[in-house]
Design a protein around this motif. Structure first.
Motif, PDB file in Angstrom:
ATOM      1  N   VAL A 176      -0.659  -8.305  -8.034  1.00 54.57           N
ATOM      2  CA  VAL A 176      -0.796  -9.400  -7.442  1.00 54.57           C
ATOM      3  C   VAL A 176       0.757  -9.797  -6.863  1.00 54.57           C
ATOM      4  CG1 VAL A 176      -1.789 -11.775  -7.083  1.00 54.57           C
ATOM      5  CG2 VAL A 176      -2.904 -10.028  -8.353  1.00 54.57           C
ATOM      6  N   ALA A 177       0.724  -9.751  -5.257  1.00 50.20           N
ATOM      7  CA  ALA A 177       2.004 -10.365  -4.843  1.00 50.20           C
ATOM      8  C   ALA A 177       2.141 -11.807  -4.526  1.00 50.20           C
ATOM      9  CB  ALA A 177       2.112  -9.770  -3.322  1.00 50.20           C
ATOM     10  N   GLY A 178       3.106 -12.355  -4.694  1.00 47.74           N
ATOM     11  CA  GLY A 178       3.348 -13.898  -4.285  1.00 47.74           C
ATOM     12  C   GLY A 178       3.640 -14.600  -5.745  1.00 47.74           C
ATOM     13  N   THR A 179       3.883 -14.133  -6.683  1.00 52.63           N
ATOM     14  CA  THR A 179       4.109 -14.831  -7.913  1.00 52.63           C
ATOM     15  C   THR A 179       5.175 -15.969  -7.815  1.00 52.63           C
ATOM     16  OG1 THR A 179       5.692 -13.261  -8.928  1.00 52.63           O
ATOM     17  CG2 THR A 179       3.406 -12.970  -9.318  1.00 52.63           C
ATOM     18  N   THR A 227       0.821  -1.229   0.136  1.00 52.51           N
ATOM     19  CA  THR A 227       0.055  -0.032   0.002  1.00 52.51           C
ATOM     20  C   THR A 227       0.912   1.236  -0.139  1.00 52.51           C
ATOM     21  OG1 THR A 227      -1.640  -1.468   1.379  1.00 52.51           O
ATOM     22  CG2 THR A 227      -1.706   1.198   1.299  1.00 52.51           C
ATOM     23  N   TYR A 228       1.978   1.226   0.912  1.00 48.95           N
ATOM     24  CA  TYR A 228       2.649   2.636   1.080  1.00 48.95           C
ATOM     25  C   TYR A 228       3.454   2.758  -0.209  1.00 48.95           C
ATOM     26  CZ  TYR A 228       2.036   1.063   5.926  1.00 48.95           C
ATOM     27  OH  TYR A 228       1.511   0.713   6.920  1.00 48.95           O
ATOM     28  N   GLU A 229       3.799   1.441  -0.853  1.00 52.01           N
ATOM     29  CA  GLU A 229       4.670   1.651  -2.120  1.00 52.01           C
ATOM     30  C   GLU A 229       3.869   2.150  -3.320  1.00 52.01           C
ATOM     31  OE1 GLU A 229       7.627   1.511  -4.944  1.00 52.01           O
ATOM     32  OE2 GLU A 229       7.696   0.996  -2.947  1.00 52.01           O
ATOM     33  N   ALA A 230       2.631   1.680  -3.597  1.00 53.36           N
ATOM     34  CA  ALA A 230       1.692   2.444  -4.509  1.00 53.36           C
ATOM     35  C   ALA A 230       1.247   3.886  -4.137  1.00 53.36           C
ATOM     36  CB  ALA A 230       0.358   1.549  -4.546  1.00 53.36           C
ATOM     37  N   VAL A 231       1.057   4.040  -2.867  1.00 53.13           N
ATOM     38  CA  VAL A 231       0.594   5.408  -2.722  1.00 53.13           C
ATOM     39  C   VAL A 231       1.949   6.405  -2.715  1.00 53.13           C
ATOM     40  CG1 VAL A 231       0.291   6.843  -0.717  1.00 53.13           C
ATOM     41  CG2 VAL A 231      -1.091   4.923  -0.754  1.00 53.13           C
ATOM     42  N   TRP A 232       3.066   6.091  -2.574  1.00 47.72           N
ATOM     43  CA  TRP A 232       4.445   6.770  -2.634  1.00 47.72           C
ATOM     44  C   TRP A 232       4.611   7.089  -4.395  1.00 47.72           C
ATOM     45  CZ3 TRP A 232       6.369  10.790  -0.873  1.00 47.72           C
ATOM     46  CH2 TRP A 232       7.864  11.219  -1.018  1.00 47.72           C
ATOM     47  N   GLN A 233       4.241   6.055  -4.957  1.00 48.33           N
ATOM     48  CA  GLN A 233       4.646   6.272  -6.376  1.00 48.33           C
ATOM     49  C   GLN A 233       3.682   7.279  -6.935  1.00 48.33           C
ATOM     50  OE1 GLN A 233       4.407   2.563  -8.826  1.00 48.33           O
ATOM     51  NE2 GLN A 233       5.840   1.641  -7.221  1.00 48.33           N
ATOM     52  N   ILE A 234       2.457   7.103  -6.736  1.00 44.54           N
ATOM     53  CA  ILE A 234       1.242   8.089  -7.259  1.00 44.54           C
ATOM     54  C   ILE A 234       1.711   9.289  -6.683  1.00 44.54           C
ATOM     55  CG2 ILE A 234      -1.228   8.540  -6.769  1.00 44.54           C
ATOM     56  CD1 ILE A 234      -1.549   5.373  -6.860  1.00 44.54           C
ATOM     57  N   THR A 235       2.056   9.517  -5.618  1.00 47.84           N
ATOM     58  CA  THR A 235       2.533  10.937  -4.835  1.00 47.84           C
ATOM     59  C   THR A 235       3.599  11.451  -5.795  1.00 47.84           C
ATOM     60  OG1 THR A 235       1.468  10.576  -2.734  1.00 47.84           O
ATOM     61  CG2 THR A 235       3.154  12.141  -3.157  1.00 47.84           C
ATOM     62  N   GLU A 251       3.355  -5.543 -13.704  1.00 48.71           N
ATOM     63  CA  GLU A 251       4.185  -6.747 -13.764  1.00 48.71           C
ATOM     64  C   GLU A 251       4.846  -6.826 -12.616  1.00 48.71           C
ATOM     65  OE1 GLU A 251       4.488  -9.072 -15.888  1.00 48.71           O
ATOM     66  OE2 GLU A 251       3.013  -8.550 -17.642  1.00 48.71           O
ATOM     67  N   SER A 252       5.264  -5.823 -11.952  1.00 47.02           N
ATOM     68  CA  SER A 252       6.104  -5.676 -10.754  1.00 47.02           C
ATOM     69  C   SER A 252       5.483  -4.511  -9.780  1.00 47.02           C
ATOM     70  CB  SER A 252       7.474  -5.368 -11.000  1.00 47.02           C
ATOM     71  OG  SER A 252       7.781  -3.850 -11.451  1.00 47.02           O
ATOM     72  N   PRO A 253       5.893  -4.536  -8.380  1.00 47.35           N
ATOM     73  CA  PRO A 253       5.353  -3.427  -7.601  1.00 47.35           C
ATOM     74  C   PRO A 253       5.825  -2.094  -8.135  1.00 47.35           C
ATOM     75  CG  PRO A 253       6.310  -5.234  -6.236  1.00 47.35           C
ATOM     76  CD  PRO A 253       6.840  -5.600  -7.783  1.00 47.35           C
ATOM     77  N   SER A 254       6.933  -1.625  -8.706  1.00 47.21           N
ATOM     78  CA  SER A 254       7.423  -0.478  -9.300  1.00 47.21           C
ATOM     79  C   SER A 254       6.741  -0.110 -10.591  1.00 47.21           C
ATOM     80  CB  SER A 254       9.089  -0.655  -9.808  1.00 47.21           C
ATOM     81  OG  SER A 254       8.974  -1.298 -10.892  1.00 47.21           O
ATOM     82  N   ALA A 255       5.744  -0.730 -10.957  1.00 46.37           N
ATOM     83  CA  ALA A 255       4.969  -0.375 -12.168  1.00 46.37           C
ATOM     84  C   ALA A 255       3.556  -0.090 -11.543  1.00 46.37           C
ATOM     85  CB  ALA A 255       4.992  -1.464 -13.241  1.00 46.37           C
TER      86      ALA A 255
END
Length: 296
Positions: A242-245, A166-174, A283-287
């Motif tokens: 989706v995490a856990g691939t 959640t924090y990763e996605a939020v910070w990217q958007i910000t 494809e990855s959290p960074s995207a």
């Protein structure tokens, strides 16, 4: 607008005098959250940091302050009872941060909550943030443990089973100059309150939410159910991760509910379900941010 909470929401803290509860109460106050009361049995009549009145029960706190939401930092042995006490006091929302509540106790809570109007977020979750307009998004409402400064007021709704993602996605958007309407970390336990689908439905009806990010993980079937509903009913663009691939079958991935015991519970099955329903998957959290922002 936002969902579940806004800057005017009156919040009480169950377990305000404990180390963890006290720490995050101070952080929420600094953020601008409208905390009006604390609850610790046996400490009624005292004040937290000489400003927030403490009550012996949730009912007393609600009666005296008009609080409508609670953040629960009660130890696991009493956390389930704390949720039911919040519901019985007539609160509209409870956010339970406590980790490790036994599943059988949460099954009882889930059954009992069907008799009340109160919505539950959690347990074992980072909580909710509706960002404010000030520096580091202050002036909003922070209920839980999510860092406030990573948020920015905007129009992307975020719902996640994973706290750190959640924090990763939020910070990217910000960082990309966009922002969030509300961010909801629902937690990763097998038995919890609001589901991914429950929150997506709320975002779908919120005029201030223009796009939705869903962060799922292995275990259960919530992602498939949510994808099907979005495909049939959602009016807004949605992106997912989706995490856990790479998680081995049958091995828990951090959360109690993050375990793939069958093929439909794997990350691959959930990703396929989203894509079958025309929902882009990062494809990855960074995207994550790029995946949703190019849809807006």
């Amino acid at each position: 607008m936002a969902i579940l909470v806004d800057p005017a929401t009156k919040v009480l803290i169950q377990g305000i005098t404990g180390t963890f509860g006290a720490c995050h109460t101070r952080l929420s106050l600094e953020y601008g959250t409208n905390i009006v009361a604390g609850v610790t049995p046996g400490k009624g009549g005292q004040f937290f940091d000489n400003r927030i009145p403490i009550f012996d029960s949730v009912a007393e706190a609600v009666g005296a302050t008009g609080a409508t939401a609670s953040c629960i930092f009660v130890p696991r042995a009493n956390a389930a009872d704390a949720v039911l006490e919040a519901a019985d006091a007539g609160l509209q929302l409870a956010v339970c941060i406590t980790e490790g509540i036994p599943m059988h106790e949460m099954l009882v809570v889930k059954r009992e909550l069907s008799r009340y109007q109160m919505k539950l977020v959690g347990p074992n979750c980072p909580g909710i943030v509706t960002p404010g307009p000030g520096p580091d998004s202050r002036g909003g409402c922070r209920i839980g443990i999510a860092p406030g400064y990573i948020h920015r007021q905007g129009h992307v709704g975020v719902v996640s089973r994973s706290g750190t993602l959640t924090y990763e996605a939020v910070w990217q958007i910000t960082r990309r100059g966009a922002g969030q309407s509300t961010c909801v970390g629902i937690g990763g336990d097998p038995v919890c309150g609001l589901s991914l689908l429950d929150v997506v439905r709320l975002f779908n009806e919120d005029p201030d939410t223009h796009g939705i990010v869903i962060i799922g993980e292995i275990g259960g079937s919530a992602e498939q159910e949510t994808a099907e509903w979005i495909h049939k009913h959602c009016k807004k663009p949605v992106a997912a991760f989706v995490a856990g691939t790479t998680a081995p079958a049958g091995r828990r991935l951090g959360h109690a509910g993050a375990i793939a015991n069958s093929a439909p519970e794997t990350a691959a099955a959930k990703i396929a379900a989203f894509r079958d329903c025309k929902i882009p998957v990062a494809e990855s959290p960074s995207a994550i941010a790029d995946t949703i922002l190019k849809l807006l």
